[in-house]
Design a protein around this motif. Structure first.
Motif, PDB file in Angstrom:
ATOM      1  N   ASP A 177      -9.145   7.986   0.322  1.00 60.85           N
ATOM      2  CA  ASP A 177      -8.329   8.919  -0.454  1.00 60.85           C
ATOM      3  C   ASP A 177      -9.149   9.624  -1.536  1.00 60.85           C
ATOM      4  OD1 ASP A 177      -6.164   8.157   1.045  1.00 60.85           O
ATOM      5  OD2 ASP A 177      -5.456   6.662  -0.404  1.00 60.85           O
ATOM      6  N   GLU A 225     -11.723  13.701  -1.097  1.00 57.85           N
ATOM      7  CA  GLU A 225     -11.495  15.086  -1.510  1.00 57.85           C
ATOM      8  C   GLU A 225     -12.061  15.348  -2.896  1.00 57.85           C
ATOM      9  OE1 GLU A 225      -7.327  15.284  -1.209  1.00 57.85           O
ATOM     10  OE2 GLU A 225      -7.282  15.312   0.977  1.00 57.85           O
ATOM     11  N   SER A 283      -9.562  13.247   8.565  1.00 52.47           N
ATOM     12  CA  SER A 283      -8.369  13.793   7.921  1.00 52.47           C
ATOM     13  C   SER A 283      -8.634  14.201   6.481  1.00 52.47           C
ATOM     14  CB  SER A 283      -7.239  12.767   7.974  1.00 52.47           C
ATOM     15  OG  SER A 283      -7.612  11.562   7.319  1.00 52.47           O
ATOM     16  N   ASN A 284      -9.559  13.526   5.804  1.00 53.08           N
ATOM     17  CA  ASN A 284      -9.818  13.841   4.402  1.00 53.08           C
ATOM     18  C   ASN A 284     -10.573  15.155   4.230  1.00 53.08           C
ATOM     19  OD1 ASN A 284     -10.094  10.603   4.709  1.00 53.08           O
ATOM     20  ND2 ASN A 284      -8.999  11.157   2.832  1.00 53.08           N
ATOM     21  N   SER A 309      -7.515  18.024   5.170  1.00 54.50           N
ATOM     22  CA  SER A 309      -6.230  18.014   4.471  1.00 54.50           C
ATOM     23  C   SER A 309      -6.006  19.356   3.783  1.00 54.50           C
ATOM     24  CB  SER A 309      -6.195  16.892   3.434  1.00 54.50           C
ATOM     25  OG  SER A 309      -7.137  17.139   2.405  1.00 54.50           O
ATOM     26  N   THR A 310      -4.775  19.592   3.399  1.00 57.15           N
ATOM     27  CA  THR A 310      -4.444  20.852   2.727  1.00 57.15           C
ATOM     28  C   THR A 310      -5.243  21.028   1.447  1.00 57.15           C
ATOM     29  OG1 THR A 310      -2.195  20.749   3.615  1.00 57.15           O
ATOM     30  CG2 THR A 310      -2.557  22.194   1.728  1.00 57.15           C
TER      31      THR A 310
END
Length: 326
Positions: free
Chosen positions: A54, A57, A94-95, A98-99
């Motif tokens: 997490d 980003e 995914s990291n 991501s948006t």
């Protein structure tokens, strides 16, 4: 920084050692992953530790700022046209998709090139570097006889060494650092010490045990002080003068210049300190715990029980530790 390859290494079985002292009282450690950034043009490696995916980003934002600061010392730097990161190359983690990550890259005008979903070994440079770094990390830990939670310091040292080794891609085999800033680093090998070697930092008279001139000038000798790398590459946007020494007794990182080193690793490997937190678990006959916080709480509870026994007139404060733990 025209092309920068990004990938995540981990998770490691054991989190890296917690410590204090990076940039004053800033703390570090507890990481299970390493985020690698490699500049394709020069092959220079940047690395950042994270506890969970997490944090990737935020780490990318830190890395962009760090690399652009480091680019001010590069051969291509110009005051009129600052060097910026142009393109990231990564897998489809995914990291990185991501948006928030996409928004950050668009705001900084960074192009993102992703690997195919069914591709194999599409970033051969980074994969080879990652294996090389892990091999060096393992070798340095074994040579120094340090517990596995010291892997973060060993990995940082491995990155520093690899950045100064000759590279195959350059016709003259210049190192990544020389290709980055154009300067020869011929004296680098003489400026560093063996990772994990024992250090004897000079203690001023005011900090000695009896504050006397005849007191020992250093409190080393049992493996308490260990060399963990040069201060020149200390962290994002940070350079220090001196040697990075870890006081394993209190878990504090120091940058010192008045140091004598013992690089006889056959002797250093047998020193009693430091004792790893995970080795402490096994000595108590406990099952592996999930985090170092649980270990810290366990040690505090044992110490408090020992104090209460002494105050109550108990014989040995270390007796019946198993009962205190349970």
């Amino acid at each position: 920084l025209e092309k920068v390859v990004v990938d995540i290494i981990g998770p490691r079985e054991r989190p890296s050692l917690h410590y204090v002292g990076r940039r004053g009282n800033h703390s570090g450690g507890g990481a299970r992953y390493v985020v690698l950034f490699i500049d394709v043009g020069t092959e220079r490696i940047f690395h950042y530790f994270v506890k969970t995916k997490d944090e990737v980003e935020a780490t990318v934002r830190t890395a962009v700022a760090d690399m652009e600061i480091a680019a001010q010392d590069s051969v291509d730097h110009s005051a009129s046209t600052p060097i910026k990161v142009r393109r990231f190359i990564s897998d489809r983690a995914s990291n990185m998709t991501s948006t928030r990550a996409v928004t950050d890259m668009l705001e900084r005008r960074i192009e993102h090139e992703m690997a195919a979903t069914d591709g194999i070994n599409q970033t051969p440079l980074l994969d080879a570097v990652a294996r090389h770094l892990l091999d060096r990390t393992r070798a340095m830990l074994v040579q120094a006889g340090l517990p596995l939670e010291f892997w973060g310091f060993a990995f940082s040292m491995a990155v520093t060494i690899v950045n100064h080794l000759p590279t195959r891609q350059h016709p003259l085999r210049h190192s990544a650092m020389r290709r980055w800033n154009g300067r020869s680093h011929a004296g680098f090998a003489q400026s560093i010490r063996t990772f994990g070697c024992e250090a004897y930092p000079h203690q001023p008279q005011a900090k000695r045990e009896n504050k006397a001139k005849l007191d020992p000038t250093s409190n080393g000798g049992d493996g308490r002080w260990r060399y963990v790398g040069p201060g020149e590459f200390s962290g994002p946007g940070l350079t220090e003068k001196g040697h990075l020494l870890l006081d394993t007794k209190v878990g504090r990182l120091h940058t010192k210049v008045g140091v004598i080193f013992d690089e006889d690793m056959d002797r250093v490997r047998k020193l009693p300190n430091p004792v790893g937190r995970w080795d402490l678990q096994r000595s108590m006959g406990l099952e592996p715990l999930r985090s170092e916080r649980e270990i810290d709480e366990l040690i505090v509870n044992v110490d408090e029980d020992a104090v209460r026994r002494v105050e109550a007139g108990g014989a040995d404060p270390n007796a019946d530790v198993d009962a205190a733990v349970s």
